[in-house]
Every structure is written in C-alpha cells, then in structure tokens.
Design a protein around this motif. Structure first.
Motif, mmCIF file in Angstrom:
data_model
loop_
_atom_site.group_PDB
_atom_site.id
_atom_site.type_symbol
_atom_site.label_atom_id
_atom_site.label_comp_id
_atom_site.label_asym_id
_atom_site.label_seq_id
_atom_site.Cartn_x
_atom_site.Cartn_y
_atom_site.Cartn_z
ATOM 1 N N LEU A 188 1.905 12.303 7.940
ATOM 2 C CA LEU A 188 1.746 13.256 6.839
ATOM 3 C C LEU A 188 2.980 14.137 6.693
ATOM 4 C CD1 LEU A 188 -1.987 14.357 7.281
ATOM 5 C CD2 LEU A 188 -1.023 12.993 5.418
ATOM 6 N N ARG A 189 3.546 14.545 7.808
ATOM 7 C CA ARG A 189 4.772 15.360 7.740
ATOM 8 C C ARG A 189 5.921 14.565 7.147
ATOM 9 N NH1 ARG A 189 5.734 19.650 12.650
ATOM 10 N NH2 ARG A 189 3.701 20.695 12.548
ATOM 11 N N ALA A 190 6.011 13.284 7.502
ATOM 12 C CA ALA A 190 7.067 12.443 6.938
ATOM 13 C C ALA A 190 6.903 12.308 5.434
ATOM 14 C CB ALA A 190 7.063 11.067 7.609
ATOM 15 N N GLN A 191 5.659 12.122 4.968
ATOM 16 C CA GLN A 191 5.394 11.998 3.541
ATOM 17 C C GLN A 191 5.753 13.284 2.796
ATOM 18 O OE1 GLN A 191 5.140 8.588 3.769
ATOM 19 N NE2 GLN A 191 3.798 8.809 2.008
ATOM 20 N N ARG A 192 5.319 14.415 3.335
ATOM 21 C CA ARG A 192 5.617 15.696 2.689
ATOM 22 C C ARG A 192 7.110 15.996 2.719
ATOM 23 N NH1 ARG A 192 0.714 18.308 6.142
ATOM 24 N NH2 ARG A 192 -1.032 17.524 4.862
ATOM 25 N N SER A 193 7.758 15.627 3.809
ATOM 26 C CA SER A 193 9.191 15.854 3.923
ATOM 27 C C SER A 193 9.956 15.035 2.893
ATOM 28 C CB SER A 193 9.675 15.495 5.335
ATOM 29 O OG SER A 193 11.068 15.636 5.456
ATOM 30 N N MET A 194 9.544 13.783 2.679
ATOM 31 C CA MET A 194 10.217 12.948 1.695
ATOM 32 C C MET A 194 10.024 13.493 0.284
ATOM 33 S SD MET A 194 9.767 8.888 0.958
ATOM 34 C CE MET A 194 10.645 8.109 -0.411
ATOM 35 N N LEU A 195 8.807 13.939 -0.027
ATOM 36 C CA LEU A 195 8.546 14.491 -1.359
ATOM 37 C C LEU A 195 9.369 15.754 -1.592
ATOM 38 C CD1 LEU A 195 6.957 14.482 -3.994
ATOM 39 C CD2 LEU A 195 5.117 15.702 -2.809
ATOM 40 N N GLY A 229 21.747 10.882 10.464
ATOM 41 C CA GLY A 229 21.437 12.300 10.357
ATOM 42 C C GLY A 229 20.017 12.545 9.891
ATOM 43 N N GLY A 230 19.537 11.711 8.961
ATOM 44 C CA GLY A 230 18.184 11.886 8.461
ATOM 45 C C GLY A 230 17.134 11.677 9.536
ATOM 46 N N LEU A 231 17.310 10.653 10.359
ATOM 47 C CA LEU A 231 16.367 10.419 11.454
ATOM 48 C C LEU A 231 16.381 11.582 12.445
ATOM 49 C CD1 LEU A 231 16.806 6.608 12.204
ATOM 50 C CD2 LEU A 231 14.795 7.749 11.259
ATOM 51 N N ALA A 232 17.579 12.060 12.778
ATOM 52 C CA ALA A 232 17.670 13.180 13.724
ATOM 53 C C ALA A 232 16.992 14.422 13.167
ATOM 54 C CB ALA A 232 19.135 13.465 14.051
ATOM 55 N N MET A 233 17.258 14.739 11.898
ATOM 56 C CA MET A 233 16.720 15.965 11.319
ATOM 57 C C MET A 233 15.213 15.887 11.111
ATOM 58 S SD MET A 233 19.683 17.255 8.656
ATOM 59 C CE MET A 233 19.589 15.804 7.621
ATOM 60 N N VAL A 234 14.732 14.799 10.518
ATOM 61 C CA VAL A 234 13.298 14.702 10.222
ATOM 62 C C VAL A 234 12.495 14.529 11.504
ATOM 63 C CG1 VAL A 234 11.528 13.427 8.974
ATOM 64 C CG2 VAL A 234 13.772 13.765 7.938
ATOM 65 N N ALA A 235 12.972 13.676 12.415
ATOM 66 C CA ALA A 235 12.250 13.480 13.671
ATOM 67 C C ALA A 235 12.274 14.745 14.523
ATOM 68 C CB ALA A 235 12.853 12.313 14.443
ATOM 69 N N GLY A 236 13.443 15.371 14.619
ATOM 70 C CA GLY A 236 13.574 16.540 15.484
ATOM 71 C C GLY A 236 12.935 17.790 14.936
ATOM 72 N N LEU A 237 12.952 17.955 13.608
ATOM 73 C CA LEU A 237 12.463 19.188 13.002
ATOM 74 C C LEU A 237 11.026 19.085 12.507
ATOM 75 C CD1 LEU A 237 15.621 20.152 10.893
ATOM 76 C CD2 LEU A 237 14.998 20.964 13.174
ATOM 77 N N ALA A 238 10.527 17.880 12.249
ATOM 78 C CA ALA A 238 9.217 17.774 11.599
ATOM 79 C C ALA A 238 8.270 16.780 12.275
ATOM 80 C CB ALA A 238 9.393 17.387 10.130
ATOM 81 N N VAL A 239 8.672 15.531 12.413
ATOM 82 C CA VAL A 239 7.716 14.483 12.762
ATOM 83 C C VAL A 239 7.348 14.476 14.242
ATOM 84 C CG1 VAL A 239 7.362 11.986 12.878
ATOM 85 C CG2 VAL A 239 8.321 13.023 10.812
ATOM 86 N N LEU A 240 8.331 14.423 15.134
ATOM 87 C CA LEU A 240 8.005 14.328 16.558
ATOM 88 C C LEU A 240 7.265 15.556 17.089
ATOM 89 C CD1 LEU A 240 10.993 12.423 18.212
ATOM 90 C CD2 LEU A 240 8.874 11.568 17.216
ATOM 91 N N PRO A 241 7.591 16.769 16.635
ATOM 92 C CA PRO A 241 6.766 17.904 17.086
ATOM 93 C C PRO A 241 5.292 17.764 16.706
ATOM 94 C CG PRO A 241 8.832 18.705 16.196
ATOM 95 C CD PRO A 241 8.782 17.236 15.897
#
Length: 309
Positions: free
Chosen positions: A50-57, A171-183
């Motif tokens: 869900l975080r990945a979906q919201r982040s992409m939008l 960079g996108g994987l690092a930012m989205v995974a580190g800031l949103a998805v993995l937490p």
C-alpha cells in the motif's frame, strides 16, 4: 550562467523532477514485487505494498507539477521576461525549440505514468504502458540537458537516457524502500517478506550501479572534454566532484548493506539486524537525494569543456 531567482527556481524544479521520477520508478518496482503476496488484506506484505502504491501516485503527481513549473521557469529564462509574463512564451518554447520537444515527450510520459498509478487493476497492458512511460520520461529528460547539444539521434542522448533510467532505478529503490516500504514491513510476522524484498533491492541495485558507473564515466568525459583542468577550474567540475562524493557515499552504504547487514539478517532474521539494514538504506536514500540535486545543478550550468574554451 547567472545565479538569480529564475536559475534557482529552475534548478529546484529540475531536482524535484529527478527525485519524483526516481520515487515513481522505485515505487513501481517495489509494488510489483509485493503485489502477489499483498492480495489478501491480512497479508504482512500488504502495508508495504500500500505504501508503494501511494508513493507512486504521489510521486507521479509531483512529477507533473514539477514539469509544469520547470517549463515556466525555462520559458522565462529563454525569453528574458519575468515569470508571470513567461506564460505567453510557453507555446513558442513548446513548438519551436528542441527543449519544448524534449519536455513534451517527458510530460506525456509523466501523464501516462500517473494514469497507470491511478489504475485500479494490474495487467500486462498496464505494466507495458507503465514502463513505456518510464522510458519516455527518461528520454525526454535526457533531451533537456547538455546531451541534446550532440543532436537528437546521438550516442550522447542514448547514453544519457540510460543514465537517467538506471540512476532512477538505483536511487528510487533506495529512497522508496528506505523511507517508506521496508519500515512498513517491520513486524516480526513480515520478517520473511522484508528479507526477500531487501534481497531483491540489493540485487537490482547492484546491476543498476554497474550501468550508472559506465554511463556516468561517458558523460563525465564528454562534459570535461577529457581534460582534468575542467574538473579543477570550472564550476561544472566542482559540482561534478561533489556529485561523485555523494555517489561514493551511497556506494559505501549500499556495500555495507549488501556484504554485511543483509547476510547477517538472512542468518538471524532478528529485529536488530532488520533495523540495521533499514537504517543504512535510509542513509543511502539521503545520499541519493543529494545526487539527484547535484545532477539538476549540473544540467543547468555550462559544461566544463565549454567554460574553459
């Protein structure tokens, strides 16, 4: 180059474009990796998906707004008029300049990207449109920088398009995974999913980094004209060196995760090791924010070889 309000605004919009595009790409990848396991509402993968979906939008909306803002600043800069009056110049920029053509391709890709982010279902057509949109944005962005000086159908444009793509993946994987998805996968019940996703992030990032370095070397040699003096005595060279320091920092952090934190996490699956991996990835994400900002500055100053004649 004149450092004034227009230049600062244009660079700020370009940096926001870079970051938003990378967020969209990283979110699309992470969302695809988590989609199958996240179908059930009780799945431990669902919060991350869900975080990945919201982040992409969100990233797609920000990308479109940043594109529009950049175009207005560019029109003002090219015409020498104040920002409000630049609205009347925009049609001319779009229809009569190579900048307008490149921007149109990037903007069209961003609109399609937003459409795929808003889609309520996934499928082959949606995924095909998504990645075609990503390529269009990357190609359009490549045409807005110094690579366009070599012509539309040139090795410089092709290499810069590749560079934009692979840098956005890394960079996108690092930012989205580190800031949103993995937490969002921090619960003990999601530990297996976190380890699997972290492994995918590490593998894809490794491949991306290899292409980032190869294309980056080509761009650096081209921008400097093969002269070390361009690195030492030009503003472009100084900004490039700062960008390289930030890239090196991100590489070190990524290496720590891949060769130390991730193997330990696989062995123990402990909460402490999971937090270590996520925290190091968070720092890598911050370094990549600096890389994308430095890239925006580089695209809006005179290349080193031209500055030194």
């Amino acid at each position: 180059m004149s450092v004034d309000g227009l230049w600062i605004g244009q660079v700020a919009m370009a940096a926001l474009m870079n970051i938003a595009f990378a967020f969209a790409v990283g979110s699309a990848l992470l969302g695809a990796w988590l989609a199958k396991d996240a179908q059930q509402t009780t799945s431990p993968a669902r919060p991350g998906w869900l975080r990945a979906q919201r982040s992409m939008l969100t990233a797609s909306v920000v990308l479109i707004l940043a594109d529009l803002g950049w175009l207005l600043y560019q029109a003002a800069s090219m015409s020498g008029v104040a920002l409000p009056a630049a609205l009347g110049v925009v049609p001319t920029v779009l229809t009569q300049t190579h900048v307008g053509y490149g921007w149109s391709v990037a903007f069209a890709g961003a609109v399609v990207l937003l459409g795929t982010a808003m889609a309520s279902h996934t499928g082959m057509l949606r995924n095909a449109l998504l990645w075609l949109a990503v390529i269009a944005v990357a190609a359009g962005k490549a045409s807005l920088g110094h690579a366009a000086d070599a012509g539309v159908a040139s090795a410089a444009i092709g290499t810069q398009t590749l560079h934009v793509l692979v840098t956005s993946v890394w960079g996108g994987l690092a930012m989205v995974a580190g800031l949103a998805v993995l937490p969002a996968l921090g619960a003990s019940t999601a530990r297996g999913m976190l380890i699997r996703t972290a492994t995918q992030v590490s593998k894809v990032s490794l491949v991306s980094v290899a292409f980032v370095l190869l294309s980056g070397i080509f761009n650096a040699v081209r921008g400097s004209g093969g002269s070390f003096e361009a690195l030492q005595f030009s503003t472009w060279g100084h900004v490039l060196m700062l960008k390289l320091v930030l890239v090196a920092l991100a590489l070190v952090l990524g290496g720590l995760n891949r060769f130390s934190a991730l193997p330990r996490l696989r062995r123990t699956a402990s909460t402490m090791d999971a937090h270590t991996f996520v925290n190091v990835l968070y720092l890598e994400a911050l370094a990549m924010l600096g890389v994308f900002t430095a890239a925006a500055v580089l695209a809006h100053i005179v290349p080193g070889y031209a500055a030194l004649g």
